[in-house]
Design a protein around this motif. Structure first.
Motif, PDB file in Angstrom:
ATOM      1  N   SER A   1       0.827  -1.204   0.000  1.00 58.54           N
ATOM      2  CA  SER A   1       0.000   0.000   0.000  1.00 58.54           C
ATOM      3  C   SER A   1       0.861   1.253   0.000  1.00 58.54           C
ATOM      4  CB  SER A   1      -0.927  -0.009   1.221  1.00 58.54           C
ATOM      5  OG  SER A   1      -1.664   1.190   1.298  1.00 58.54           O
ATOM      6  N   ALA A   2       1.961   1.222   0.758  1.00 57.41           N
ATOM      7  CA  ALA A   2       2.819   2.402   0.864  1.00 57.41           C
ATOM      8  C   ALA A   2       3.491   2.741  -0.454  1.00 57.41           C
ATOM      9  CB  ALA A   2       3.877   2.176   1.954  1.00 57.41           C
ATOM     10  N   VAL A   3       3.873   1.730  -1.216  1.00 57.85           N
ATOM     11  CA  VAL A   3       4.593   1.970  -2.474  1.00 57.85           C
ATOM     12  C   VAL A   3       3.661   1.974  -3.679  1.00 57.85           C
ATOM     13  CG1 VAL A   3       6.702   0.959  -1.565  1.00 57.85           C
ATOM     14  CG2 VAL A   3       5.107  -0.487  -2.828  1.00 57.85           C
ATOM     15  N   GLY A   4       2.340   1.874  -3.453  1.00 59.00           N
ATOM     16  CA  GLY A   4       1.408   1.882  -4.566  1.00 59.00           C
ATOM     17  C   GLY A   4       1.493   0.636  -5.435  1.00 59.00           C
ATOM     18  N   TRP A   5       1.529  -0.528  -4.788  1.00 58.39           N
ATOM     19  CA  TRP A   5       1.734  -1.775  -5.507  1.00 58.39           C
ATOM     20  C   TRP A   5       0.606  -2.063  -6.499  1.00 58.39           C
ATOM     21  CZ3 TRP A   5       5.464  -5.032  -6.598  1.00 58.39           C
ATOM     22  CH2 TRP A   5       5.132  -6.295  -7.084  1.00 58.39           C
ATOM     23  N   ASN A   6      -0.650  -1.828  -6.096  1.00 58.13           N
ATOM     24  CA  ASN A   6      -1.773  -2.113  -6.981  1.00 58.13           C
ATOM     25  C   ASN A   6      -1.705  -1.286  -8.253  1.00 58.13           C
ATOM     26  OD1 ASN A   6      -2.823  -3.956  -5.149  1.00 58.13           O
ATOM     27  ND2 ASN A   6      -4.109  -2.440  -4.132  1.00 58.13           N
ATOM     28  N   VAL A   7      -1.289  -0.041  -8.103  1.00 57.98           N
ATOM     29  CA  VAL A   7      -1.129   0.811  -9.277  1.00 57.98           C
ATOM     30  C   VAL A   7      -0.008   0.274 -10.163  1.00 57.98           C
ATOM     31  CG1 VAL A   7      -0.577   3.148 -10.067  1.00 57.98           C
ATOM     32  CG2 VAL A   7      -1.997   2.824  -8.043  1.00 57.98           C
ATOM     33  N   HIS A   8       1.064  -0.189  -9.533  1.00 57.04           N
ATOM     34  CA  HIS A   8       2.192  -0.747 -10.287  1.00 57.04           C
ATOM     35  C   HIS A   8       1.758  -1.971 -11.090  1.00 57.04           C
ATOM     36  CE1 HIS A   8       6.200  -2.225 -11.234  1.00 57.04           C
ATOM     37  NE2 HIS A   8       5.887  -3.377 -10.667  1.00 57.04           N
ATOM     38  N   VAL A   9       0.952  -2.835 -10.482  1.00 56.21           N
ATOM     39  CA  VAL A   9       0.474  -4.027 -11.176  1.00 56.21           C
ATOM     40  C   VAL A   9      -0.380  -3.634 -12.375  1.00 56.21           C
ATOM     41  CG1 VAL A   9      -1.005  -6.054 -10.969  1.00 56.21           C
ATOM     42  CG2 VAL A   9       0.599  -5.504  -9.151  1.00 56.21           C
ATOM     43  N   LEU A  10      -1.266  -2.662 -12.194  1.00 58.70           N
ATOM     44  CA  LEU A  10      -2.119  -2.202 -13.283  1.00 58.70           C
ATOM     45  C   LEU A  10      -1.285  -1.623 -14.416  1.00 58.70           C
ATOM     46  CD1 LEU A  10      -4.885  -1.554 -14.494  1.00 58.70           C
ATOM     47  CD2 LEU A  10      -4.865   0.588 -13.191  1.00 58.70           C
ATOM     48  N   LYS A  11      -0.283  -0.842 -14.072  1.00 56.87           N
ATOM     49  CA  LYS A  11       0.557  -0.234 -15.104  1.00 56.87           C
ATOM     50  C   LYS A  11       1.388  -1.279 -15.838  1.00 56.87           C
ATOM     51  CE  LYS A  11       0.960   4.406 -13.123  1.00 56.87           C
ATOM     52  NZ  LYS A  11       1.875   5.411 -12.534  1.00 56.87           N
ATOM     53  N   THR A  12       1.813  -2.319 -15.125  1.00 56.33           N
ATOM     54  CA  THR A  12       2.561  -3.389 -15.778  1.00 56.33           C
ATOM     55  C   THR A  12       1.684  -4.118 -16.793  1.00 56.33           C
ATOM     56  OG1 THR A  12       3.968  -3.704 -13.839  1.00 56.33           O
ATOM     57  CG2 THR A  12       3.855  -5.518 -15.404  1.00 56.33           C
ATOM     58  N   ARG A  13       0.476  -4.443 -16.402  1.00 56.56           N
ATOM     59  CA  ARG A  13      -0.465  -5.084 -17.310  1.00 56.56           C
ATOM     60  C   ARG A  13      -0.752  -4.198 -18.510  1.00 56.56           C
ATOM     61  NH1 ARG A  13      -5.603  -5.942 -14.045  1.00 56.56           N
ATOM     62  NH2 ARG A  13      -6.394  -6.148 -16.174  1.00 56.56           N
ATOM     63  N   LYS A  14      -0.963  -2.932 -18.252  1.00 57.48           N
ATOM     64  CA  LYS A  14      -1.280  -1.987 -19.322  1.00 57.48           C
ATOM     65  C   LYS A  14      -0.099  -1.855 -20.282  1.00 57.48           C
ATOM     66  CE  LYS A  14      -2.688   2.860 -19.988  1.00 57.48           C
ATOM     67  NZ  LYS A  14      -1.461   3.419 -20.592  1.00 57.48           N
ATOM     68  N   ARG A  15       1.084  -1.786 -19.726  1.00 56.20           N
ATOM     69  CA  ARG A  15       2.281  -1.633 -20.556  1.00 56.20           C
ATOM     70  C   ARG A  15       2.450  -2.822 -21.494  1.00 56.20           C
ATOM     71  NH1 ARG A  15       8.449  -1.724 -18.118  1.00 56.20           N
ATOM     72  NH2 ARG A  15       9.560  -1.292 -20.070  1.00 56.20           N
ATOM     73  N   GLU A  16       2.368  -4.027 -20.972  1.00 56.08           N
ATOM     74  CA  GLU A  16       2.545  -5.205 -21.806  1.00 56.08           C
ATOM     75  C   GLU A  16       1.423  -5.341 -22.831  1.00 56.08           C
ATOM     76  OE1 GLU A  16       4.992  -8.027 -18.632  1.00 56.08           O
ATOM     77  OE2 GLU A  16       2.973  -8.590 -19.274  1.00 56.08           O
ATOM     78  N   ALA A  17       0.191  -5.077 -22.412  1.00 52.02           N
ATOM     79  CA  ALA A  17      -0.937  -5.212 -23.338  1.00 52.02           C
ATOM     80  C   ALA A  17      -0.849  -4.198 -24.466  1.00 52.02           C
ATOM     81  CB  ALA A  17      -2.255  -5.048 -22.581  1.00 52.02           C
ATOM     82  N   GLU A  18      -0.458  -2.972 -24.163  1.00 54.97           N
ATOM     83  CA  GLU A  18      -0.363  -1.946 -25.202  1.00 54.97           C
ATOM     84  C   GLU A  18       0.768  -2.257 -26.179  1.00 54.97           C
ATOM     85  OE1 GLU A  18      -0.060   1.759 -23.138  1.00 54.97           O
ATOM     86  OE2 GLU A  18      -2.246   2.034 -23.066  1.00 54.97           O
ATOM     87  N   ILE A  19       1.883  -2.781 -25.677  1.00 56.54           N
ATOM     88  CA  ILE A  19       2.958  -3.187 -26.580  1.00 56.54           C
ATOM     89  C   ILE A  19       2.485  -4.329 -27.476  1.00 56.54           C
ATOM     90  CG2 ILE A  19       5.262  -4.220 -26.702  1.00 56.54           C
ATOM     91  CD1 ILE A  19       5.936  -2.768 -24.091  1.00 56.54           C
TER      92      ILE A  19
END
Length: 547
Positions: free
Chosen positions: A339-357
């Motif tokens: 929660s402190a490092v924004g892990w859920n946001v990081h996971v979403l961005k990782t998924r988004k990054r790979e899917a968009e590529i």
């Protein structure tokens, strides 16, 4: 000065703690030992929804009942996907049983004696003997059971792998993957975030100058503000223009940075919208890691192939932690840290990054896959695109990072499906893993070399300053920046390799194909694209060494 220290600290943490090898749950596929860097598929991305819903009560263990939780907490009881996972589970259960047995045998008498004297010692000894005998026996029985289950699951795993299905960790079944469904789910989550932001920002604003500087509407979302600033920053950054235009560029860059600093913070944006009061105009501009690294390493033509580098998100997490001084967080559990490092946001961005590529790759190779371009015409288009990228700053570095990664992933996929003799698959898989291993070794070697040389520079050039106030001057620290940036590039290389691995898997396993031949054509097209990128990168770099 503070920013420079954060940069040095962050790069070390990025390499040691936040390695670009995905920190998400991985999927290892039978025979090929294929790793999918993604979270378990959710209901909108994977078919067989009913199966998923019926399995949610017992994730990871299809045979669980009311008595299972105690055993499953101590041993591996979930259904193995194949014989290899069955062997791992079997070995793990044997080791666990032996450990629990020895621990109980030694600890029970001691605990009983301390609590109950002689009687407690006798009772503890009896309990210890019972645990010492029963736990290894249970571990052995479960190891045989898991090994048998793995062997039984292997034919299904082989068929699922060859049919280009993905293994769902939640339902423990092989299911088809939809790239379009994946991206649709991600966009819906982003849309929800955007609508929440827009609800608070739709108002009559007193001054639109900052919005105009960034070319934005007054109801722009936080992601739109960041994207606009990144685009403008690349255009007017002082390091990106001629020396004759540098003074004007510095002024313009300062203006758009002040606009971004105000509009990116909800509190200062609300104040600016309501009263036109500007925030941070004459103060030191806050560092946005996404924009900073986009300007430092960014390339407009290469971004569709690499996305937003994870180096930025890791630095953002570090800054997030550093700014919690007034609101300290107790990391009593892994969830607190996430929660402190924004892990859920990081996971979403990782998924988004790979899917968009993956979406971009699908669009890029479509003309060749559909037969609209001949092989020679497609090669020429790939060569022209690579030549355009090579003309940009750091273009050769990107080409040499992207090209081999694409070739390795395509060879790996084709090796198991496009050859009569399947020996190409394991060989390609070894080469693919060796590429990652070399880049990982290069990263750690660069870390050690950078640390050694940086401390040497600081110690030899600035001893007086350090002895006076314990601080390192900006000049001394700036002398180490070339080493730090070179280390950052080795981190980027590994990050790009891992991300393209996930993106290519999404592309190759996407169920939006008319036939098996279309999947193979996609992989062939990616192989050609990667080969041209690599060749042009070598020509530009003037050497024959792959990064």
């Amino acid at each position: 000065m503070e920013t420079m220290y954060y940069l040095v600290l962050f790069l070390l943490l990025q390499a040691i703690c936040f390695s670009p090898e995905r920190q998400l749950s991985t999927h290892v596929v039978v025979l090929a030992d294929e790793t999918f860097t993604r979270t378990p598929p959710s209901s909108s991305r994977v078919k067989n929804n009913k199966s998923r819903q019926s399995s949610k009560k017992t994730p990871g263990d299809n045979h669980s009942d009311n008595s299972a939780p105690q055993i499953s907490a101590l041993f591996v009881t979930r259904k193995p996907r194949d014989i290899f996972e069955g062997v791992r589970a079997s070995v793990s259960n044997i080791v666990r049983g032996a450990f629990y047995g020895v621990t109980g045998l030694l600890a029970s008498p001691l605990t009983g004696g301390l609590r109950g004297g002689i009687s407690g010692l006798l009772m503890g000894t009896a309990t210890g003997v019972l645990v010492g005998v029963s736990m290894p026996l249970i571990g052995f029985v479960l190891s045989v059971y898991q090994l048998a289950r793995g062997a039984i699951s292997t034919p299904e795993a082989v068929n699922g792998f060859l049919d280009c299905k993905l293994f769902d960790e939640l339902t423990r079944t092989w299911q088809e993957y939809s790239l379009d469904g994946d991206l649709k789910e991600i966009k819906s989550e982003i849309k929800a975030e955007k609508s929440q932001t827009n609800t608070s920002s739709r108002r009559n604003v007193k001054d639109t100058e900052y919005y105009d500087l960034l070319g934005l509407q007054i109801d722009a979302s936080s992601s739109e503000i960041r994207a606009a600033y990144r685009k403008k920053a690349r255009e007017v950054h002082p390091d990106k223009v001629d020396k004759s235009m540098r003074e004007a560029a510095e002024q313009k860059f300062h203006e758009i940075s002040a606009a971004y600093q105000t509009l990116s913070d909800p509190t200062s944006r609300a104040r600016y919208d309501n009263s036109g009061v500007r925030s941070g105009g004459d103060s030191e501009l806050a560092l946005d890691p996404y924009v900073f690294f986009a300007v430092l390493f960014g390339s407009e033509h290469v971004e569709p192939y690499v996305g937003e580098l994870s180096i930025a998100s890791t630095f953002d997490s570090l800054l997030r932690l550093s700014r919690r001084g007034d609101n300290p967080t107790s990391f009593e559990s892994i969830e607190d840290f996430k929660s402190a490092v924004g892990w859920n946001v990081h996971v979403l961005k990782t998924r988004k990054r790979e899917a968009e590529i993956a979406i971009h790759l699908r669009s890029r190779v479509n003309d060749y896959v559909e037969g609209f371009l001949t092989l020679d015409a497609y090669k020429d288009s790939c060569y022209e695109e690579a030549s355009t990228i090579a003309k940009e700053a750091s273009g050769a570095r990107y080409l040499l990072a992207i090209g081999p990664a694409m070739v390795a992933e395509a060879n790996y996929f084709l090796g198991y499906r496009n050859s009569i003799i399947k020996w190409r698959g394991p060989v390609s898989n070894v080469k693919r893993k060796m590429l990652k291993l070399r880049r990982k070794a290069s990263m750690y070697k660069s870390i050690l070399y950078t640390a050694k040389e940086s401390f040497g520079i600081i110690s030899s050039e600035c001893p007086e300053k350090r002895e006076q106030d314990g601080q390192v001057s900006m000049t001394c620290l700036s002398n180490t920046m070339p080493l730090i940036l070179e280390m950052a590039w080795t981190i980027n290389n590994l990050d790009i390799t891992s991300t393209l691995s996930g993106a290519c898997n999404k592309l190759f396993y996407d169920d939006n194909v008319s036939s098996k031949e279309e999947r193979l054509r996609r992989a062939e097209a990616v192989h050609i694209l990667g080969t041209q990128f690599y060749l042009v990168g070598l020509q530009k770099a003037g050497n024959g060494t792959a990064l």
